[in-house]
Design a protein around this motif. Structure first.
Motif: not given
Length: 813
Positions: A382-384, A411-414, A468-474
């Motif tokens: 779900d996220l990279v 989505p990507i988190v660097v 976790m912020l990106q997961a909540e947006l998804l």
């Protein structure tokens, strides 16, 4: 019988046409000719008249009398002749006798030709009955009844006989009574047999229902069903799908010439023919239609409640940028220390508990050979988290990871790692990432960038917060109950536990004991373990578990589903295995035929400038895919060599692998596996080259060296000198060229070309080199010398000799 003429009716009644017309006129039907048609009422009236009147015998008579002669030879040689006369009764039941007045009014009955006697009705009926009984008794009694049949025959023929005496009448009466009693007994026996047969007949269900309900039950119309026919299906399952009895289907198969049992498997074509024969419609399920093959097996059609689930995060990046070390810091473990060469060569699945919920991490290798594993990780996530070293920047595998994430639309988190090192520059990393369309929030984009240090632990909380912020947006949701479905993350063959697969549940609830179908393998989940090795009984969405109990090692990246029927799941798995086996067998046969066609192959199974056959065995499915893909790309665009992988599988080297490699002339590449006892004995009898490795780039380097050794070397020539032939001397049959060296230095061990009018007429080696009368090793520029050429004497004045030296230079990929 409409349309019958008088002539045809007369022929059926065995009457003459004129006589039939007279009979018709006697009953009131006048004006008829031979070709006139009788109506139905007229025919019925005429037939009733014929039944009531005794017809005359003879040609054209209507008594329907038939006779035949039987000859039998007795023991003494005498020949007995028996004449049997049978008169058929036309009336099915005895009609009431007409009064005498009516008989007299109707006129006399027609007499037989040649006689003037008139036969009354009663005599006619009695005579017919007696004749029939006599014929039956004569036939049953055989030769013994000849004497009794003779008077009846004579009476039927109408011949005059003397008046019988009282004694003859008494004997005839007794014989008649005896025949009647025998006939009565035989008829009683027939009635008894008929009653027994009728008693054995089962009752009709329709009559019973009609008697119960008091109404007629109309028959129902046949139901035409649409039956999904897979590639293989058992007879019992096909009968169940059509809602017919298995015995009826087996009977239909036998009628078509195929002997089958209820558990026998039918191919798709035969099953489709049987469905059509049974009156139903067949829908063929193709190889690319897994939903049709699994229709009704998963039970996932019902609507289920969707609940929030933990995110699945994949850690990707370049090799040695600290991906596994970052996960070690999160999990407080030392996974990287256990990997050969210090690099991750397997996909790992882990769960991390945070204050805001659980997170499932997938760690992918960073080596260039594991491109397929990175792509599989990106498609299951779900996220990279893109790990980039702050002191190294963006590298080729970093760019490849970005491409995989873009293709998967996640989505990507660097995470900029190694911030504790000197020279760390996260700003330079932001600029490099912007060149690949990864724009961080500092530059106005939507990609979160977090500086971290896996060594000191700095920035870990901020990284988890960003995830976790990106997961909540998804807003990730999945069904928390019902049949489980997901993807195979990794699989291997354990020595003690058998096939072990790491499964990632995407939806539903997976319980211990569930029947699973994973790619080409099926089985029951006998045991389930988490990433720490602890036993678990169930796993929900986004939870990775290790499952044992499958029939084999499934391919990594294959989807898995929970199936309700174990037999159906096994049938689908067998079908997929057969399809895969056919494709693999075709590749192996092509490789074996190619190796047999080659000439002069060496011990390692590759000819010069040909094809290198490889057989790859590894410990896990991901390593098999990585080695197969990387080795296939080693030849590149070279037209001289090629790599052919005849077989690749998970597990140790067995005897069949050695036999296959020996037949195809292949090199066995073993990655973290060894040969068993049977394979070791087979190696002693077969010259098979087995290469063992534990680090993937070492295995690739060795395969590259094998390919380079197969390449044809490049021949490089160096021009040493040029000499002009001034005169040719013939000494003892040899041609000695008197030459002048115009350029370079002529050497005695060099090669030479003879040029005549700037055309090469011969190439060879220098046989001897002399300066005056002495043999010399070389002659320099501006000097004269004598040169002889090995095996060549056709030298002429004005020829030019080109002296050169050739060197073979090995060619590399």
């Amino acid at each position: 019988m409409s349309g019958d003429t008088v002539k045809r009716i007369a022929a059926l009644a065995r009457l003459g046409v004129d006589e039939a017309i007279a009979q018709l006129a006697g009953i009131g039907i006048t004006g008829k000719t031979a070709d006139d048609t009788l109506s139905r009422d007229e025919k019925l009236k005429f037939m009733a008249h014929l039944r009531d009147v005794e017809l005359p015998s003879g040609d054209g008579g209507g008594s329907l009398v038939t006779s035949r002669t039987i000859k039998e030879t007795a023991r003494g040689g005498a020949v007995n002749t028996i004449e049997v006369v049978v008169r058929k009764k036309r009336a099915l039941k005895k009609r009431p006798r007409r009064p005498a007045a009516a008989t007299a009014a109707s006129g006399p009955a027609p007499a037989a030709p040649g006689t003037g006697a008139t036969v009354p009705e009663s005599a006619t009926t009695a005579s017919a009955a007696e004749t029939t009984a006599s014929a039956d008794a004569t036939t049953a009694a055989g030769p013994a009844s000849t004497a009794s049949a003779a008077p009846t025959t004579a009476a039927a023929d109408g011949k005059a006989k003397p008046a019988p005496s009282d004694k003859d009448r008494k004997l005839a009466r007794k014989a008649k009574e005896r025949r009647r009693s025998e006939l009565r007994l035989s008829q009683d026996k027939r009635r008894q047999r008929r009653r027994k047969k009728q008693a054995r007949k089962p009752r009709k269900v329709q009559a019973t229902l009609a008697s119960q309900h008091g109404a007629f039950a109309a028959p129902t119309e046949p139901v035409v069903r649409r039956v999904v026919v897979p590639e293989t299906i058992s007879v019992g399952d096909l009968a169940e799908a059509m809602s017919v009895k298995a015995a009826d289907l087996i009977r239909k198969l036998m009628e078509m010439g195929s002997m089958a049992t209820i558990n026998q498997m039918l191919d798709q074509e035969t099953a489709a023919i049987m469905v059509e024969e049974m009156g139903h419609t067949a829908d063929l399920a193709g190889a690319s239609d897994p939903e049709a093959l699994l229709q009704g097996l998963t039970g996932a059609d019902a609507e289920r409640e969707l609940r929030p689930r933990p995110p699945v995060v994949t850690v990707m990046g370049h090799v040695d940028h600290g991906k596994t070390s970052l996960l070690d810091r999160l999990r407080k473990t030392r996974v990287a220390a256990a990997e050969a060469g210090g690099i991750t060569q397997h996909i790992g699945a882990y769960r991390v508990a945070t204050a805001r919920g659980d997170i499932t991490f997938l760690d992918t290798p960073g080596h260039e050979a594991f491109s397929a594993m990175r792509a599989r990780g990106a498609s299951a996530t779900d996220l990279v988290i893109l790990v980039v070293a702050a002191d190294d920047g963006v590298k080729p595998q970093t760019v490849e990871a970005i491409r995989h994430a873009r293709n998967a639309e996640v989505p990507i988190v660097v995470a900029v790692n190694k911030m504790d090192k000197e020279g760390a520059d996260p700003g330079a990393v932001r600029q490099e990432l912007a060149g690949f369309d990864v724009v961080t929030e500092e530059f106005g984009g939507d990609v979160l960038l977090v500086p971290v240090s896996a060594k000191t632990g700095a920035g870990m909380d901020a990284l988890l917060e960003a995830v976790m912020l990106q997961a909540e947006l998804l807003d990730l949701r999945a069904a928390a109950d019902g049949p489980a479905a997901g993807v195979v993350v990794e699989a291997r063959l354990d020595r003690g536990r058998g096939p072990v697969a790491t499964l990632l549940v995407r939806e539903g609830l997976l319980r211990a004991g569930d029947v699973l179908l994973a790619g080409r393998e099926s089985g029951r989940a006998r045991a389930m373990r988490d990433e720490f090795g602890g036993a678990v009984t169930e796993a929900g969405p986004s939870v990775p578990v290790e499952v044992q109990g499958l029939s084999g090692v499934p391919a990594a990246g294959e989807p898995f589903v929970r199936v309700g029927d174990e037999r159906r799941a096994r049938e689908v798995a067998v079908f997929r295995q057969g399809r895969h086996k056919d494709a693999r067998h075709a590749r192996q046969q092509a490789a074996i035929l190619s190796s047999h066609a080659r000439m002069g192959s060496d011990a390692i199974g590759a000819d010069e400038g040909g094809t290198l056959n490889l057989l790859i065995k590894a410990d896990v499915q991901g390593s098999v895919e990585a080695l197969s893909d990387a080795c296939g790309k080693l030849a590149g665009d070279s037209t001289d060599v090629a790599v052919n992988i005849i077989h690749s599988a998970v597990g140790g080297i067995n005897e069949s692998d050695i036999n296959l490699a020996a037949a195809a002339g292949a090199v066995v590449v073993a990655f973290n596996v060894r040969a068993d006892a049977a394979a070791a004995r087979a190696l002693e009898n077969n010259a098979v080259d087995v290469r063992h490795h534990s680090v993937i780039y070492q295995a690739l380097d060795e395969v590259r060296d094998l390919l380079s050794g197969m390449l044809k070397p490049v021949v490089e020539e160096t021009i040493l000198a040029s000499a002009d032939v001034r005169e040719v001397f013939r000494i003892s049959g040899l041609a000695v060229a008197g030459c002048y060296v115009s350029d370079g230095t002529v050497r005695r061990d060099a090669e030479v070309r003879v040029l005549r009018d700037n055309t090469v007429v011969y190439s060879g080696r220098v046989a001897s080199l002399r300066r005056f009368k002495e043999d010399v090793a070389e002659v320099k520029n501006g000097m004269e010398c004598g040169i002889t050429i090995k095996n060549y004497n056709d030298l002429r004045a004005a020829d030019r000799l080109e002296i050169y030296h050739s060197v073979e230079v090995p060619k590399t990929l």
